[in-house]
Design a protein around this motif. Structure first.
Motif, PDB file in Angstrom:
ATOM      1  N   ASP A   1     133.868 -62.895  99.455  1.00 55.09           N
ATOM      2  CA  ASP A   1     133.554 -63.747 100.242  1.00 55.09           C
ATOM      3  C   ASP A   1     133.833 -62.994 101.158  1.00 55.09           C
ATOM      4  O   ASP A   1     133.743 -63.658 102.766  1.00 55.09           O
ATOM      5  CB  ASP A   1     134.216 -65.487  99.896  1.00 55.09           C
ATOM      6  CG  ASP A   1     134.643 -66.224 100.504  1.00 55.09           C
ATOM      7  OD1 ASP A   1     133.115 -66.601 101.335  1.00 55.09           O
ATOM      8  OD2 ASP A   1     134.861 -66.821 101.448  1.00 55.09           O
ATOM      9  N   THR A   2     135.687 -62.709 101.867  1.00 54.52           N
ATOM     10  CA  THR A   2     135.617 -62.086 102.415  1.00 54.52           C
ATOM     11  C   THR A   2     134.973 -60.760 103.361  1.00 54.52           C
ATOM     12  O   THR A   2     134.765 -61.340 104.546  1.00 54.52           O
ATOM     13  CB  THR A   2     136.720 -60.904 102.522  1.00 54.52           C
ATOM     14  OG1 THR A   2     137.993 -62.223 102.483  1.00 54.52           O
ATOM     15  CG2 THR A   2     137.235 -60.835 104.266  1.00 54.52           C
TER      16      THR A   2
ATOM     17  N   GLU B   1     136.270 -62.471  93.937  1.00 52.68           N
ATOM     18  CA  GLU B   1     135.468 -63.998  94.538  1.00 52.68           C
ATOM     19  C   GLU B   1     136.098 -63.319  95.923  1.00 52.68           C
ATOM     20  O   GLU B   1     135.306 -63.939  97.090  1.00 52.68           O
ATOM     21  CB  GLU B   1     135.590 -64.861  94.316  1.00 52.68           C
ATOM     22  CG  GLU B   1     134.874 -64.784  92.722  1.00 52.68           C
ATOM     23  CD  GLU B   1     135.721 -65.941  91.499  1.00 52.68           C
ATOM     24  OE1 GLU B   1     136.460 -66.971  92.045  1.00 52.68           O
ATOM     25  OE2 GLU B   1     134.544 -66.177  90.872  1.00 52.68           O
ATOM     26  N   ARG B   2     137.550 -63.508  96.383  1.00 49.97           N
ATOM     27  CA  ARG B   2     138.036 -63.872  97.587  1.00 49.97           C
ATOM     28  C   ARG B   2     137.465 -62.867  98.168  1.00 49.97           C
ATOM     29  O   ARG B   2     137.464 -62.852 100.041  1.00 49.97           O
ATOM     30  CB  ARG B   2     139.691 -63.786  97.749  1.00 49.97           C
ATOM     31  CG  ARG B   2     140.267 -65.109  97.035  1.00 49.97           C
ATOM     32  CD  ARG B   2     141.290 -65.357  97.257  1.00 49.97           C
ATOM     33  NE  ARG B   2     142.129 -64.697  96.042  1.00 49.97           N
ATOM     34  CZ  ARG B   2     142.820 -64.687  95.420  1.00 49.97           C
ATOM     35  NH1 ARG B   2     142.347 -65.588  94.372  1.00 49.97           N
ATOM     36  NH2 ARG B   2     142.879 -63.938  94.632  1.00 49.97           N
ATOM     37  N   TYR B   3     137.527 -61.046  97.807  1.00 53.76           N
ATOM     38  CA  TYR B   3     137.273 -59.879  98.687  1.00 53.76           C
ATOM     39  C   TYR B   3     135.853 -60.305  99.262  1.00 53.76           C
ATOM     40  O   TYR B   3     134.775 -60.024 100.102  1.00 53.76           O
ATOM     41  CB  TYR B   3     137.677 -59.388  97.636  1.00 53.76           C
ATOM     42  CG  TYR B   3     137.419 -57.314  98.418  1.00 53.76           C
ATOM     43  CD1 TYR B   3     138.714 -57.423  99.571  1.00 53.76           C
ATOM     44  CD2 TYR B   3     136.818 -56.347  98.202  1.00 53.76           C
ATOM     45  CE1 TYR B   3     138.431 -56.239 100.777  1.00 53.76           C
ATOM     46  CE2 TYR B   3     136.993 -54.863  98.888  1.00 53.76           C
ATOM     47  CZ  TYR B   3     137.607 -55.026  99.998  1.00 53.76           C
ATOM     48  OH  TYR B   3     137.788 -53.971 100.880  1.00 53.76           O
TER      49      TYR B   3
ATOM     50  N   GLY C   1     139.258 -64.725 102.986  1.00 50.85           N
ATOM     51  CA  GLY C   1     137.945 -65.185 101.679  1.00 50.85           C
ATOM     52  C   GLY C   1     138.520 -65.721 100.503  1.00 50.85           C
ATOM     53  O   GLY C   1     139.572 -66.749 100.806  1.00 50.85           O
ATOM     54  N   GLN C   2     137.476 -66.956 100.142  1.00 53.87           N
ATOM     55  CA  GLN C   2     137.820 -68.026  99.000  1.00 53.87           C
ATOM     56  C   GLN C   2     137.448 -67.632  98.396  1.00 53.87           C
ATOM     57  O   GLN C   2     136.421 -67.228  97.635  1.00 53.87           O
ATOM     58  CB  GLN C   2     137.103 -68.830  99.571  1.00 53.87           C
ATOM     59  CG  GLN C   2     137.548 -69.729 101.278  1.00 53.87           C
ATOM     60  CD  GLN C   2     138.305 -70.913 101.468  1.00 53.87           C
ATOM     61  OE1 GLN C   2     138.146 -71.721 101.166  1.00 53.87           O
ATOM     62  NE2 GLN C   2     138.898 -70.862 102.904  1.00 53.87           N
TER      63      GLN C   2
END
Length: 189
Positions: A81-82, A77-79, A70-71
């Motif tokens: 987005d994932t 936030e990455r999780y 994710g980003q």
């Protein structure tokens, strides 16, 4: 392509159009434009052919969008987005996830398929734990494999089923992260 490759391509088309449980030998042979006997010759059975086609599609997915990449600026936030990416996959590749659920149902009466699915889960746990930790797979602790890898796979299965049965009511990535945070708060009381 030879008959074997034609059969794999035909089986995949059938999985996309009819699903795992409703696909017949006749359907595959027709889609591949080969004789029904060719299935037995090359794969031994309809089930073995469908399994190979399904696992090949899963490998293709995992090599692309199936990674946990994710980003965002923070881990949360990455999780999130994932998860949003996975949820989009569930919608765009509904046939793949439905075929997975159907294969799981069928595996309950097929010890051979059940063993294959269990082995695939065993392989996925350390890979997932390593990706979440951001370390090479050979450096991931066994505790993370059992806890982190298993819990993420449980979340994946549960969110997938929610997306397949009630897409409008299924959580998005942000809600999954918030739910996990709330769970941690409740467990720390």
């Amino acid at each position: 392509m030879g008959n074997r490759e034609d059969l794999l391509a035909g089986a995949r088309r059938c999985l996309e159009e009819k699903g795992y449980l409703r696909t017949t030998v006749r359907d595959i042979a027709s889609a591949a434009q080969v004789s029904m006997a060719a299935i037995g010759y090359h794969f031994g059975s309809r089930e073995a052919l469908l399994n190979q086609a399904l696992f090949a599609a899963m490998d293709e997915w995992a090599a692309g969008s199936g990674r946990l990449a994710g980003q965002g600026d923070t881990a949360a936030e990455r999780y999130a987005d994932t998860w949003d990416r996975k949820i989009q996959d569930f919608a765009e590749m509904r046939w793949l996830w439905t075929a997975n659920v159907e294969a799981f149902v069928h595996a309950q009466s097929s010890p051979e398929l059940l063993a294959i699915l269990a082995e695939e889960q065993r392989k996925s746990r350390p890979m997932v734990a390593a990706q979440l930790r951001g370390v090479p797979q050979d450096e991931v602790a066994e505790g993370d494999v059992r806890a982190l890898g298993s819990v993420h796979l449980a979340l994946l299965t549960g969110v997938m089923v929610q997306c397949l049965t009630d897409p409008e009511g299924a959580p998005n990535g942000r809600e999954i992260v918030q739910g996990l945070r709330t769970m941690v708060e409740l467990l720390e009381r």
